[in-house]
Design a protein around this motif. Sequence first.
Motif, short mmCIF file in Angstrom:
data_model
loop_
_atom_site.label_atom_id
_atom_site.label_comp_id
_atom_site.label_asym_id
_atom_site.label_seq_id
_atom_site.Cartn_x
_atom_site.Cartn_y
_atom_site.Cartn_z
N TYR A 74 -5.05 0.36 -6.30
CA TYR A 74 -4.49 -0.18 -5.06
C TYR A 74 -5.22 0.42 -3.87
CZ TYR A 74 -0.51 -1.53 -8.00
OH TYR A 74 0.27 -2.07 -8.99
N VAL A 75 -5.17 -0.28 -2.75
CA VAL A 75 -5.59 0.28 -1.46
C VAL A 75 -4.46 0.03 -0.46
CG1 VAL A 75 -8.07 0.02 -1.76
CG2 VAL A 75 -6.77 -1.86 -0.81
N ARG A 76 -4.41 0.87 0.54
CA ARG A 76 -3.35 0.75 1.54
C ARG A 76 -3.82 -0.15 2.69
NH1 ARG A 76 1.12 3.46 1.51
NH2 ARG A 76 0.26 4.92 0.00
N SER A 77 -3.03 -1.13 3.03
CA SER A 77 -3.39 -2.07 4.08
C SER A 77 -3.06 -1.49 5.45
CB SER A 77 -2.66 -3.41 3.89
OG SER A 77 -1.27 -3.22 4.09
N GLU A 78 -3.38 -2.27 6.50
CA GLU A 78 -3.18 -1.83 7.89
C GLU A 78 -1.71 -1.52 8.17
OE1 GLU A 78 -4.67 -3.36 12.28
OE2 GLU A 78 -4.17 -4.82 10.74
N ASP A 79 -0.81 -2.29 7.55
CA ASP A 79 0.62 -2.07 7.81
C ASP A 79 1.25 -1.05 6.86
OD1 ASP A 79 0.71 -3.40 5.41
OD2 ASP A 79 1.70 -5.19 6.18
N GLY A 80 0.42 -0.42 6.03
CA GLY A 80 0.93 0.62 5.13
C GLY A 80 1.30 0.14 3.75
N SER A 81 1.31 -1.17 3.52
CA SER A 81 1.67 -1.68 2.19
C SER A 81 0.48 -1.54 1.25
CB SER A 81 2.09 -3.14 2.30
OG SER A 81 1.02 -3.93 2.82
N ASP A 122 -10.26 3.94 -1.31
CA ASP A 122 -9.25 4.25 -0.28
C ASP A 122 -9.85 5.14 0.80
OD1 ASP A 122 -6.81 3.86 0.86
OD2 ASP A 122 -5.83 5.51 -0.19
N VAL A 123 -11.00 4.73 1.29
CA VAL A 123 -11.70 5.50 2.33
C VAL A 123 -10.92 5.43 3.64
CG1 VAL A 123 -13.96 5.15 1.30
CG2 VAL A 123 -13.10 3.48 2.93
N ASN A 124 -11.07 6.45 4.48
CA ASN A 124 -10.42 6.44 5.79
C ASN A 124 -11.42 6.43 6.94
OD1 ASN A 124 -11.34 9.04 5.62
ND2 ASN A 124 -9.31 9.97 5.43
N ILE A 162 -13.05 -5.03 8.41
CA ILE A 162 -13.15 -4.02 9.46
C ILE A 162 -12.10 -4.26 10.54
CG2 ILE A 162 -14.61 -3.18 11.35
CD1 ILE A 162 -17.01 -3.60 9.48
N GLU A 163 -11.88 -5.54 10.86
CA GLU A 163 -10.92 -5.90 11.91
C GLU A 163 -9.53 -5.36 11.59
OE1 GLU A 163 -9.38 -9.93 14.22
OE2 GLU A 163 -11.14 -10.01 12.91
N HIS A 164 -9.20 -5.28 10.30
CA HIS A 164 -7.87 -4.81 9.89
C HIS A 164 -7.92 -3.42 9.26
CE1 HIS A 164 -7.61 -9.26 9.94
NE2 HIS A 164 -6.44 -9.02 10.49
N PHE A 165 -9.07 -2.75 9.36
CA PHE A 165 -9.22 -1.42 8.75
C PHE A 165 -8.50 -0.38 9.60
CE2 PHE A 165 -11.78 2.52 8.25
CZ PHE A 165 -11.49 2.77 6.93
#
Length: 238
Positions: free
Chosen positions: A13-20, A62-64, A87-90
């Motif tokens: 999994y990866v974490r999206s912009e909204d945390g989900s 899951d890079v930051n 990138i727009e939502h990173f």
Amino acid sequence: MRVIDYVKERGEYVRSEDGSLVSASKMLERFLFPSSMQYTPIGKLSGGEKRRLYLLGVLMNDVNVLLLDEPTNDLDIQTLQILEDYIEHFNGPVIAVSHDRYFLDRISDKLFVFEGNGVIKDSVGGYSDYVAYRKEAAKEMAAPAQEAKAKADTWKKTTATKLKMSYNEMKEFENIESDIEKLEAGLEQIEEDMAKEASNYSKLGELMAEKERQEAALEEKMARWEYLSELDEKIKNQ
């Protein structure tokens, strides 16, 4: 190894912009690997698909922070559009080195511009904002010269000196709109060729270089058109 296994090996999994959390399968779909392709052996993928899969593999860690070095040189247009959207939502900082003004306009909100001779300037916004700032700064620097020119023009008017175009300027003014149309048509053709040669990186590099040359020529022609149009208007009104 199959496509889905390659991605899951790097992250389920990866974490999206909204945390989900977004699953590996959903991320594959986002990167144009529908469910029907996800169990395909990697060896059967095309070169462009392999590059897209490798990029996704990096992002699944899951890079930051993202560090991008001339990404438009290595990715086809389709993959580049996906990366721009990502990138727009990173949810983190993105640092990119690029000569591609359109890419910078899409992703950047601050630039460090290397202007030569050891000069680096920071500018808020994208590349177009920087160009607008440079033009405004150039106007401010040119204001004293313009004031002197205005005084000279006033003196010329009082001495009944009439403005006129030189022979070369008249010929240039007659043909300049046609020249601009040709340059614009040439740029459209180059963009079509770039889309066709998206996976041919050597040819794509040549086309991008030619596009920059044509854009510079068009910008110069537009500046000349503006100057000659103003001169023509002044000649008619004097």
